[in-house]
Design a protein around this motif. Sequence first.
Motif, PDB file in Angstrom:
ATOM      1  N   ILE A 139       0.949  -1.171   0.264  1.00  0.00           N
ATOM      2  CA  ILE A 139      -0.216  -0.065   0.008  1.00  0.00           C
ATOM      3  C   ILE A 139       1.095   1.217   0.037  1.00  0.00           C
ATOM      4  N   LEU A 140       1.886   1.145   0.862  1.00  0.00           N
ATOM      5  CA  LEU A 140       2.765   2.445   0.747  1.00  0.00           C
ATOM      6  C   LEU A 140       3.448   2.460  -0.520  1.00  0.00           C
ATOM      7  N   ARG A 141       3.968   1.485  -1.214  1.00  0.00           N
ATOM      8  CA  ARG A 141       4.537   1.728  -2.458  1.00  0.00           C
ATOM      9  C   ARG A 141       3.487   2.342  -3.571  1.00  0.00           C
ATOM     10  N   LYS A 142       2.511   1.771  -3.401  1.00  0.00           N
ATOM     11  CA  LYS A 142       1.018   2.578  -4.272  1.00  0.00           C
ATOM     12  C   LYS A 142       0.991   4.016  -3.987  1.00  0.00           C
ATOM     13  N   LEU A 143       1.068   4.353  -2.675  1.00  0.00           N
ATOM     14  CA  LEU A 143       0.748   5.914  -2.299  1.00  0.00           C
ATOM     15  C   LEU A 143       1.985   6.591  -2.743  1.00  0.00           C
ATOM     16  N   LEU A 144       3.231   6.161  -2.499  1.00  0.00           N
ATOM     17  CA  LEU A 144       4.428   6.998  -2.847  1.00  0.00           C
ATOM     18  C   LEU A 144       4.555   7.001  -4.494  1.00  0.00           C
TER      19      LEU A 144
END
Length: 344
Positions: free
Chosen positions: A245-250
């Motif tokens: 999820i973090l990778r998608k947000l970044l």
Amino acid sequence: MSKLGAQTWEFQRPPVLISTGTVAGKLESEGPIGHLFDVKHSSDRVENLTWEQSEQVFFQEAVHVALQKANLLPQQVDVMVGGDLSAQLTSSYLGLKQFSVPILGVYSACASICESLFLASFLVENGFAKVAVAGTSSHTSAAERQFRYPTEYGVQKPPTAQRTVTGSGVAILGDSPAAALPIRITHATVGKVMDYGISNPWEMGAAMAPAAAHTLTTHFKDTGRSPADYDCIATGDLGHIGHQILRKLLADEGYTHLTQLTDCGILIFDPNQPEVFSGGSGGACCSLVTFSHLIDRMIDGQYKRLLISATGALLSTISAQQHETIPGISHAIAFERIEEEELK
């Protein structure tokens, strides 16, 4: 000490890392980086003590180890800053009372280690302390029966769940490079509370990922740095699901191809270990991995710059029972290696 941008502080006289101490429970000791911990327990319970009392012992042991490695006595420590997940910070206060050192208890859930490092660094840089200890602890059985269900109850957990890490990790900071490790703390980015409406206590990674994304992007904007300026960027305990999820947000913010991005909750367990689900979590997750595996890579020169963004899910037993959502917070600390020519 000066403020950069919205949420970041730069240390003008960066505190240095004197030593670290890590104490791990059974499953953590059997994990992929278990051989790096200073003390490895074969059981999560110390003799006939309760889970909570065992956690207090782990915190004590971690401080003892760090002091021994630094050749320091408790009376040479000016202040201790730390936190845990137990109600009223009993693992910190009761576990460290024997040292008879001024203590500040902090709480940012599993992000408490970076809050502790920031406050300890502030005290050292401004001359209020020459030697400061920062650390955290957690225990899987103590945390489960406080925030969810006792382990003995046998509740089936979904794949999104994470296993609270059992153990403790501490660091000793000082104001002089003499007899210190070649590592200093240069920046701290203090996070904001981010609430994306997650209410399921088994979804910790999803609850914390937005806070990690906000803190990391803010750090880059405040400092003028990019992810490429760091050899490793590690979040505290998002686990496998929260990490994606973090990778998608970044990526939505333009930060893609982050080969140096990892997560302490992923590093501490092997996915094939029993009941680790989406990975590790807990107050000790980030501190154990950082003060062993990641700091070791700085000592041997593999990493020149390391950015740690510890993550915390801000729920309590009362807020969960009242069906409140679970906000997240993330604080970031930048470590830099001190090269030999700088010490001359």
